[in-house]
Design an enzyme around this catalytic site. Structure first.
Site, PDB file in Angstrom:
ATOM      1  N   GLU A 108       0.845  -1.207   0.000  1.00 32.98           N
ATOM      2  CA  GLU A 108       0.000   0.000   0.000  1.00 32.98           C
ATOM      3  C   GLU A 108       0.873   1.247   0.000  1.00 32.98           C
ATOM      4  OE1 GLU A 108      -2.540   1.493  -0.596  1.00 32.98           O
ATOM      5  OE2 GLU A 108      -4.267   1.072   0.687  1.00 32.98           O
ATOM      6  N   ASP A 109       0.352   2.309  -0.573  1.00 37.62           N
ATOM      7  CA  ASP A 109       1.131   3.543  -0.602  1.00 37.62           C
ATOM      8  C   ASP A 109       1.068   4.305   0.707  1.00 37.62           C
ATOM      9  OD1 ASP A 109      -1.548   4.022  -1.063  1.00 37.62           O
ATOM     10  OD2 ASP A 109      -1.240   5.678  -2.446  1.00 37.62           O
ATOM     11  N   ASP A 112      -3.791   6.313   6.299  1.00 41.24           N
ATOM     12  CA  ASP A 112      -4.241   7.572   6.896  1.00 41.24           C
ATOM     13  C   ASP A 112      -5.196   7.222   8.045  1.00 41.24           C
ATOM     14  OD1 ASP A 112      -5.059  10.096   7.480  1.00 41.24           O
ATOM     15  OD2 ASP A 112      -5.775  10.618   5.494  1.00 41.24           O
ATOM     16  N   SER A 113      -6.487   7.081   7.741  1.00 46.87           N
ATOM     17  CA  SER A 113      -7.412   6.651   8.802  1.00 46.87           C
ATOM     18  C   SER A 113      -7.201   5.186   9.158  1.00 46.87           C
ATOM     19  CB  SER A 113      -8.861   6.848   8.349  1.00 46.87           C
ATOM     20  OG  SER A 113      -9.186   5.899   7.344  1.00 46.87           O
ATOM     21  N   ASP A 167      -2.214  10.966  -5.518  1.00 45.93           N
ATOM     22  CA  ASP A 167      -2.768  11.975  -6.417  1.00 45.93           C
ATOM     23  C   ASP A 167      -3.526  13.067  -5.697  1.00 45.93           C
ATOM     24  OD1 ASP A 167      -4.970  10.212  -5.664  1.00 45.93           O
ATOM     25  OD2 ASP A 167      -6.115  11.250  -7.209  1.00 45.93           O
TER      26      ASP A 167
HETATM   27  C1  PRP Z   1      -5.740   6.180  -0.702  1.00 43.78           C
HETATM   28  C2  PRP Z   1      -4.511   5.345  -0.480  1.00 43.78           C
HETATM   29  C3  PRP Z   1      -4.975   4.263   0.450  1.00 43.78           C
HETATM   30  C4  PRP Z   1      -6.069   4.945   1.256  1.00 43.78           C
HETATM   31  C5  PRP Z   1      -5.574   5.294   2.626  1.00 43.78           C
HETATM   32  O1  PRP Z   1      -6.509   5.622  -1.698  1.00 43.78           O
HETATM   33  O2  PRP Z   1      -4.018   4.823  -1.702  1.00 43.78           O
HETATM   34  O3  PRP Z   1      -5.510   3.161  -0.248  1.00 43.78           O
HETATM   35  O4  PRP Z   1      -6.423   6.147   0.557  1.00 43.78           O
HETATM   36  O5  PRP Z   1      -6.539   5.990   3.365  1.00 43.78           O
HETATM   37  P1  PRP Z   1      -7.192   5.413   4.700  1.00 43.78           P
HETATM   38  O6  PRP Z   1      -6.095   4.882   5.579  1.00 43.78           O
HETATM   39  O7  PRP Z   1      -7.868   6.642   5.289  1.00 43.78           O
HETATM   40  O8  PRP Z   1      -8.181   4.365   4.319  1.00 43.78           O
HETATM   41  P2  PRP Z   1      -7.636   6.401  -2.518  1.00 43.78           P
HETATM   42  O9  PRP Z   1      -8.981   6.013  -1.996  1.00 43.78           O
HETATM   43  O10 PRP Z   1      -7.329   7.868  -2.530  1.00 43.78           O
HETATM   44  O11 PRP Z   1      -7.523   5.767  -3.955  1.00 43.78           O
HETATM   45  P3  PRP Z   1      -6.292   5.720  -4.968  1.00 43.78           P
HETATM   46  O12 PRP Z   1      -5.250   4.800  -4.373  1.00 43.78           O
HETATM   47  O13 PRP Z   1      -6.884   5.170  -6.220  1.00 43.78           O
HETATM   48  O14 PRP Z   1      -5.758   7.125  -5.128  1.00 43.78           O
END
Ligand code: PRP
Length: 183
Positions: A108-109, A112-113, A167
């Site tokens: 995973e990149d 956050d939450s 992004d």
């Molecule tokens: C982003 C990121 C993680 C997630 C983390 O994805 O790539 O998958 O949010 O956030 P969290 O810990 O609050 O759940 P996003 O929904 O922006 O989609 P993307 O990867 O396609 O940009």
């Protein structure tokens, strides 16, 4: 990191570079070595990347891992990004292959939450892999949810970041560094 790291051509919307491409590259070499060391006894790993954000990390990390491995991807959609408490995650694109009996590295990149990772770990565990470990490049805040990160790239402040897969309205994903968006 300081303003000196603002490279020429840094897009107007971005405040500063938080993590340079060199720092990312160095850390990914280390993460690959850690993963190899921890899986010296395994014949094969199966890397699971989460689209879209992890596509660049997956490409770079996978090429650092010497243990034989295969790759697959999932795409998720999360609701309630602005209001995390309502957050629910759903699978937009599932893995192509079953993972039962496989040694999985979830890639995973950012966390956050934590709701995305929480959902993913639960979902993948229910499919009975031989083992499940998680590699995350960026940890933004210490999640209140019960998620385990086995391999972490960097802890960053609670700011919005883009680049290296991340992004802003689909822009900036292919910047080679992690940059902070202007407030
Ligand atoms: C982003 C990121 C993680 C997630 C983390 O994805 O790539 O998958 O949010 O956030 P969290 O810990 O609050 O759940 P996003 O929904 O922006 O989609 P993307 O990867 O396609 O940009």
């Amino acid at each position: 990191m300081n303003k000196e790291q603002r490279p020429p051509g840094l897009p107007f919307e971005l405040e500063r570079v938080l993590i340079t491409r060199e720092q990312i590259a160095t850390r990914i070499v280390e993460l690959g070595a850690e993963i190899d060391r921890d899986h010296a006894d395994q014949e094969e790993l199966h890397l699971v990347g989460v689209l879209k954000g992890a596509f660049i990390l997956m490409a770079d990390l996978a090429r650092q891992i010497q243990t034989p491995h295969t790759v697959d991807f999932m795409a998720l959609s999360s609701y309630g990004k602005a209001a995390v408490s309502s957050g629910a995650v759903r699978i937009l694109m599932d893995l192509r292959d079953p993972i039962a009996g496989k040694h999985i590295i979830l890639v995973e990149d950012i966390i956050d939450s934590g709701q995305t990772l929480f959902y993913l770990q639960e979902t993948l565990r229910s499919r009975h892999p031989a083992s499940l470990k998680t590699c995350v490049l960026l940890e933004k805040t210490r999640s209140q949810l019960d998620v385990k990160i086995d391999y972490l790239g960097f802890t960053i402040p609670d700011v919005w970041v883009v680049g290296y897969g991340l992004d802003l309205g689909e822009r900036f994903r292919t910047l080679p560094y992690i940059a902070e968006i202007k407030p």
